[in-house]
Enzyme design. Structure first.
Site, short mmCIF file in Angstrom:
data_model
loop_
_atom_site.label_atom_id
_atom_site.label_comp_id
_atom_site.label_asym_id
_atom_site.label_seq_id
_atom_site.Cartn_x
_atom_site.Cartn_y
_atom_site.Cartn_z
N ASP A 66 18.19 6.25 -20.52
CA ASP A 66 17.53 7.47 -20.05
C ASP A 66 18.10 7.87 -18.69
O ASP A 66 18.63 7.05 -17.94
CB ASP A 66 16.02 7.28 -19.93
CG ASP A 66 15.64 6.20 -18.94
OD1 ASP A 66 14.71 6.43 -18.14
OD2 ASP A 66 16.24 5.12 -18.96
N GLU A 67 17.98 9.16 -18.39
CA GLU A 67 18.31 9.71 -17.09
C GLU A 67 19.67 9.22 -16.59
O GLU A 67 19.79 8.61 -15.52
CB GLU A 67 17.20 9.38 -16.09
CG GLU A 67 15.89 10.02 -16.52
CD GLU A 67 14.72 9.74 -15.58
OE1 GLU A 67 14.78 8.73 -14.87
OE2 GLU A 67 13.78 10.53 -15.58
N VAL A 68 20.67 9.49 -17.35
CA VAL A 68 22.03 9.08 -17.00
C VAL A 68 22.60 10.14 -16.06
O VAL A 68 23.43 10.98 -16.44
CB VAL A 68 22.90 8.91 -18.26
CG1 VAL A 68 24.23 8.25 -17.91
CG2 VAL A 68 22.16 8.07 -19.30
#
Length: 531
Positions: free
Chosen positions: A148-150
């Site tokens: 997530d949230e790369v």
């Protein structure tokens, strides 16, 4: 009220980074989880896992030992709780990439949050972490691999060169790494199913997602922690995932850690509304549309962030949300059931009103938690494993809510954790900050490796990235005394010109924090951190 739930699996997320509980504490709270309706755990170890060999430097000083991990799994089994370990493999890699030995594997050299997917060593590193975690979880049926949230994906030099080629995109790059990680999990243990957070997937074209091979390897977890969840939008997204070939989907809500980086007590009403809407989402599709729901309880927004609500403070919210999911709603009977299970006289549902910034400290009265669950709130956390919170026996000033950035407000002696590294104060006794204002500093230049005095009038030291604008009655914080970079001083001068001193900070690409919240170290350059 219906006595059934559309969620076959109800997992409690244990975020161990920053303040991991003692095993003895878990032995007492696991039976409560089961009694409340949970049948699984999502355990996010981060640097609390006992990595060995070349990965040993990832361990925090007070990481669990292998024998403690086995004891946790044994306790979970006794309470019929399936354990799903979580290993970050793409984004939120600060606890790995902060080390000099792995700094060359960052997507962007200045930011330790994202792994460079082009380096062969990156996949080898992730594979070694997965192997060690699976080795200590021999009975695991599922493994959560994060993803997530790369942030900053595609902004590294290697990625920019790759994106210049025809038909390449950041979406394709993201899916490629997901597929590689999931394939590594399957190669290591074919019976294990990888789970991923889905926030990098919704905007991808259906044909690209379907052709990537990812839907045949992973199960996405759709998360939303808001009290005004878009039910129709989530149903449409589920239909899209089904068309792309994902066989099973999961939901993710929150019982704490989703309403503010320095929140002290969860707003129960907010979380209940969110779960009511997830029930609506599950009821809007086929009966098996969602495999289960993960009730997340984030301990801090990222590796460098401050602690938010600790697990003991979140238990009443967790109890209410689990019972709501189990019974299909929340009425007076369900409320009475929760109070009976917790052994409390009254469960406060209405969200507390936040105090004005300049309000004087107002003590939080001890909560009436009688036997048998009182000790779960008062036992605190491990001596030597982060702050020990005792809601039942300690008076916590509400006006110091944002001061969870400083361990002094949570415990009577300093307990170093991985996020507060070199430079942490070694004194064994503390006093409260000389003013509430000393905990709200307008740092915009990122996390500092060295501690900085909270203000000139007290001796407390803390690491904080708190970005709340300070009232104008505390000019020293804006005069450059606490801001050690030109960017920070320039921002402080700008804040002085703002009327009222309380407007929101501007949003930008670097200001979006974990799980859709604002980052605590926005677009400035972070120092390269050693161990």
């Amino acid at each position: 009220m219906s006595g059934s739930t559309p969620f076959q699996m109800r997992l409690v997320h244990l975020d161990l980074k920053g303040a991991p509980p003692k095993v003895s504490y878990l032995s007492e709270i696991f039976p409560l989880f089961r009694a409340l309706g949970a049948n699984g755990l999502l355990i996010e170890y981060e640097d609390m896992f006992p990595y060995e060999g070349p990965l040993r430097l990832l361990r925090a000083k007070y990481a669990y030992s292998p024998s403690e991990i086995k004891e946790i799994l044994h306790l979970a089994g006794l309470n019929e709780l399936e354990v799903i370990p979580l290993v970050q493999t793409f984004g939120h890699m600060e606890f790995v990439l902060k080390h000099t030995a792995f700094a060359h594997l960052r997507e962007v050299g200045s930011f330790p949050c994202t792994l460079n997917p082009h380096e062969a060593e990156s996949l080898a590193l992730v594979g070694a972490m997965i192997d060690q975690v699976l080795e200590l979880h021999p009975g695991a049926q599922r493994l959560h691999v994060g993803c997530d949230e790369v942030y900053y994906l595609g902004e590294g030099e290697a990625s920019r060169r790759w994106l210049q080629q025809e038909q390449n995109s950041t979406g394709k790059l993201c899916l490629s790494h997901m597929r590689a990680v999931a394939s590594r999990v399957k190669a290591r243990r074919p019976s294990v199913t990888p789970l991923v957070w889905d926030d990098m997937l919704p905007d991808l074209p259906e044909d690209q997602l379907a052709a990537s091979g990812v839907p045949q390897l992973v199960e996405p977890v759709l998360w939303d922690y808001t009290a005004d969840l878009d039910v129709h939008g989530k149903v449409l997204l589920m239909q899209k995932y089904r068309r792309c070939g994902f066989p099973r989907l999961w939901a993710a809500s929150a019982f704490k850690g989703a309403t503010g980086p320095s929140q002290a007590v969860p707003p129960v009403e907010h979380h209940l509304r969110n779960h009511v809407q997830w029930l609506q989402v599950a009821g809007s599709g086929p009966t098996d549309s969602l495999q289960g729901i993960i009730l997340t309880g984030w301990q801090r927004y990222d590796h460098y962030s401050v602690l938010c609500e600790l697990l003991p403070a979140g238990v009443p919210s967790l109890a209410a949300c689990l019972q709501l999911l189990l019974r299909g709603g929340f009425d007076e009977d369900v409320k009475a059931k929760v109070e009976n299970l917790l052994g409390i006289s009254s469960l406060e549902i209405t969200d507390p009103v936040r105090q004005a910034p300049c309000s004087p400290p107002c003590p939080l009265l001890p909560l009436p938690f009688p036997h048998p669950w009182r000790q779960l709130f008062s036992a605190g956390l491990s001596a030597g494993r982060g702050p020990a919170l005792s809601l039942a026996a300690t008076s916590l000033p509400l006006s110091h809510k944002s001061a969870s950035i400083c361990a002094a407000l949570w415990t009577r002696c300093w307990r170093a954790t991985a996020s507060w590294r070199s430079g942490a104060p070694s004194c064994r006794s503390w006093r409260l900050p000389c003013s509430w204002l000393s905990t709200r500093m307008p740092w915009r230049s990122g996390w500092r490796k060295t501690c900085t005095p909270a203000c000139s009038g007290c001796k407390l030291c803390c690491r904080t990235s708190a970005r709340c604008l300070p009232p104008r009655c505390h000019p020293p914080a804006l005069a450059g005394t606490l801001l050690r970079t030109p960017e920070g001083r320039a921002h402080a001068r700008g804040l002085l010109l703002e009327a009222g001193g309380g407007s929101a900070l501007p949003n930008g690409p670097g200001n979006r924090g974990p799980r859709g919240r604002r980052a605590l170290w926005p677009g400035s350059v972070l120092p390269t951190l050693s161990s």
